[in-house]
Design a protein around this motif. Structure first.
Motif, mmCIF file in Angstrom:
data_model
loop_
_atom_site.group_PDB
_atom_site.id
_atom_site.type_symbol
_atom_site.label_atom_id
_atom_site.label_comp_id
_atom_site.label_asym_id
_atom_site.label_seq_id
_atom_site.Cartn_x
_atom_site.Cartn_y
_atom_site.Cartn_z
ATOM 1 N N GLY A 59 -2.940 -0.643 23.553
ATOM 2 C CA GLY A 59 -1.886 0.316 23.247
ATOM 3 C C GLY A 59 -2.348 1.415 22.306
ATOM 4 N N ARG A 60 -3.667 1.587 22.167
ATOM 5 C CA ARG A 60 -4.223 2.606 21.274
ATOM 6 C C ARG A 60 -4.624 3.853 22.054
ATOM 7 N NH1 ARG A 60 -8.988 0.162 17.788
ATOM 8 N NH2 ARG A 60 -8.820 2.225 16.846
ATOM 9 N N ILE A 61 -4.489 5.001 21.408
ATOM 10 C CA ILE A 61 -4.920 6.263 22.002
ATOM 11 C C ILE A 61 -6.222 6.665 21.332
ATOM 12 C CG2 ILE A 61 -4.376 8.715 22.221
ATOM 13 C CD1 ILE A 61 -1.495 7.943 22.666
ATOM 14 N N GLY A 62 -7.175 7.129 22.149
ATOM 15 C CA GLY A 62 -8.464 7.526 21.605
ATOM 16 C C GLY A 62 -9.099 8.621 22.440
ATOM 17 N N VAL A 63 -10.211 9.125 21.934
ATOM 18 C CA VAL A 63 -10.962 10.180 22.602
ATOM 19 C C VAL A 63 -12.181 9.543 23.271
ATOM 20 C CG1 VAL A 63 -12.260 12.317 22.270
ATOM 21 C CG2 VAL A 63 -10.212 11.871 20.905
ATOM 22 N N VAL A 64 -12.426 9.917 24.528
ATOM 23 C CA VAL A 64 -13.573 9.385 25.260
ATOM 24 C C VAL A 64 -14.853 9.968 24.675
ATOM 25 C CG1 VAL A 64 -14.706 9.241 27.514
ATOM 26 C CG2 VAL A 64 -12.207 9.128 27.356
ATOM 27 N N MET A 65 -15.750 9.070 24.248
ATOM 28 C CA MET A 65 -17.029 9.480 23.666
ATOM 29 C C MET A 65 -18.180 9.296 24.653
ATOM 30 S SD MET A 65 -15.860 10.526 20.893
ATOM 31 C CE MET A 65 -17.353 10.987 20.042
ATOM 32 N N GLY A 66 -17.949 8.560 25.707
ATOM 33 C CA GLY A 66 -18.989 8.294 26.698
ATOM 34 C C GLY A 66 -18.742 6.958 27.345
ATOM 35 N N GLY A 67 -19.816 6.365 27.822
ATOM 36 C CA GLY A 67 -19.700 5.061 28.448
ATOM 37 C C GLY A 67 -21.029 4.355 28.454
ATOM 38 N N ILE A 68 -20.966 3.055 28.383
ATOM 39 C CA ILE A 68 -22.161 2.227 28.475
ATOM 40 C C ILE A 68 -21.885 1.175 29.526
ATOM 41 C CG2 ILE A 68 -23.594 0.524 27.296
ATOM 42 C CD1 ILE A 68 -23.340 2.126 24.790
ATOM 43 N N GLY A 69 -22.740 1.120 30.536
ATOM 44 C CA GLY A 69 -22.520 0.172 31.616
ATOM 45 C C GLY A 69 -21.176 0.434 32.252
ATOM 46 N N PRO A 70 -20.405 -0.614 32.460
ATOM 47 C CA PRO A 70 -19.110 -0.429 33.118
ATOM 48 C C PRO A 70 -18.000 0.012 32.167
ATOM 49 C CG PRO A 70 -19.456 -2.735 32.674
ATOM 50 C CD PRO A 70 -20.714 -2.016 32.247
ATOM 51 N N TYR A 71 -18.288 0.146 30.879
ATOM 52 C CA TYR A 71 -17.244 0.402 29.884
ATOM 53 C C TYR A 71 -17.134 1.866 29.481
ATOM 54 C CZ TYR A 71 -17.273 -4.613 29.498
ATOM 55 O OH TYR A 71 -17.192 -5.945 29.787
ATOM 56 N N VAL A 72 -15.916 2.252 29.095
ATOM 57 C CA VAL A 72 -15.636 3.569 28.528
ATOM 58 C C VAL A 72 -15.583 3.380 27.019
ATOM 59 C CG1 VAL A 72 -13.943 5.438 28.394
ATOM 60 C CG2 VAL A 72 -14.299 4.228 30.558
ATOM 61 N N PRO B 245 -11.046 6.574 17.683
ATOM 62 C CA PRO B 245 -9.738 7.014 17.191
ATOM 63 C C PRO B 245 -9.674 8.540 17.070
ATOM 64 C CG PRO B 245 -10.527 5.163 15.901
ATOM 65 C CD PRO B 245 -11.667 5.590 16.790
ATOM 66 N N LEU B 246 -8.477 9.085 17.145
ATOM 67 C CA LEU B 246 -8.287 10.537 17.145
ATOM 68 C C LEU B 246 -8.930 11.235 15.954
ATOM 69 C CD1 LEU B 246 -4.572 10.716 18.331
ATOM 70 C CD2 LEU B 246 -6.634 11.170 19.664
ATOM 71 N N TYR B 247 -8.856 10.639 14.775
ATOM 72 C CA TYR B 247 -9.415 11.285 13.589
ATOM 73 C C TYR B 247 -10.706 10.621 13.139
ATOM 74 C CZ TYR B 247 -5.318 14.173 13.246
ATOM 75 O OH TYR B 247 -4.344 15.100 13.501
ATOM 76 N N GLY B 248 -11.451 10.087 14.093
ATOM 77 C CA GLY B 248 -12.729 9.475 13.779
ATOM 78 C C GLY B 248 -12.573 8.002 13.456
ATOM 79 N N GLY B 249 -13.692 7.362 13.311
ATOM 80 C CA GLY B 249 -13.690 5.937 13.043
ATOM 81 C C GLY B 249 -14.589 5.220 14.025
ATOM 82 N N ARG B 250 -14.471 3.931 14.015
ATOM 83 C CA ARG B 250 -15.332 3.093 14.831
ATOM 84 C C ARG B 250 -14.915 3.118 16.306
ATOM 85 N NH1 ARG B 250 -17.261 -2.879 13.120
ATOM 86 N NH2 ARG B 250 -18.848 -3.032 14.722
ATOM 87 N N GLU B 251 -15.915 3.316 17.167
ATOM 88 C CA GLU B 251 -15.666 3.320 18.605
ATOM 89 C C GLU B 251 -15.412 1.912 19.102
ATOM 90 O OE1 GLU B 251 -18.994 5.163 20.537
ATOM 91 O OE2 GLU B 251 -18.634 7.082 19.566
ATOM 92 N N TRP B 252 -14.710 1.835 20.228
ATOM 93 C CA TRP B 252 -14.524 0.548 20.888
ATOM 94 C C TRP B 252 -14.700 0.730 22.385
ATOM 95 C CZ3 TRP B 252 -10.367 3.541 19.488
ATOM 96 C CH2 TRP B 252 -9.306 3.666 20.375
ATOM 97 N N ASP B 253 -15.055 -0.349 23.061
ATOM 98 C CA ASP B 253 -15.303 -0.327 24.501
ATOM 99 C C ASP B 253 -14.081 -0.817 25.258
ATOM 100 O OD1 ASP B 253 -17.912 0.481 24.025
ATOM 101 O OD2 ASP B 253 -18.700 -1.552 24.081
#
Length: 86
Positions: A28-41, A45-53
């Motif tokens: 239920g989180r909104i984020g900005v796409v930074m790229g992808g690794i393997g099958p994951y996007v 977070p909108l104002y920066g922070g730790r990426e998640w897959d």
């Protein structure tokens, strides 16, 4: 934003573009796409922070109103903690 209809999930064959704002339907989180690794996007977070897959099937397009609402919520949360975005 894209021409996608909000709520329509992406697939492994149709992935969001880098820089696009999307929702992780699983969390239920909104984020900005930074790229992808393997099958994951990878989302951030909108104002920066730790990426998640996220698996592409859990990524959904969002409307402009949803992005605005998420940005306001993030600014409010940071202001309660005494940390405002630049």
């Amino acid at each position: 934003m894209t021409d996608e209809v909000a709520g329509q999930p992406y697939t492994e064959n149709r992935r969001p573009e880098v820089g696009e704002t999307v929702r992780d339907a699983r969390l239920g989180r909104i984020g900005v796409v930074m790229g992808g690794i393997g099958p994951y996007v990878q989302l951030r977070p909108l104002y920066g922070g730790r990426e998640w897959d996220v698996a592409p099937e859990h990524v959904e397009p969002v409307t402009v109103l949803e992005v605005l609402s998420a940005r306001v919520a993030e600014v409010n949360e940071r202001s309660r903690k005494g940390v405002l975005p630049d």
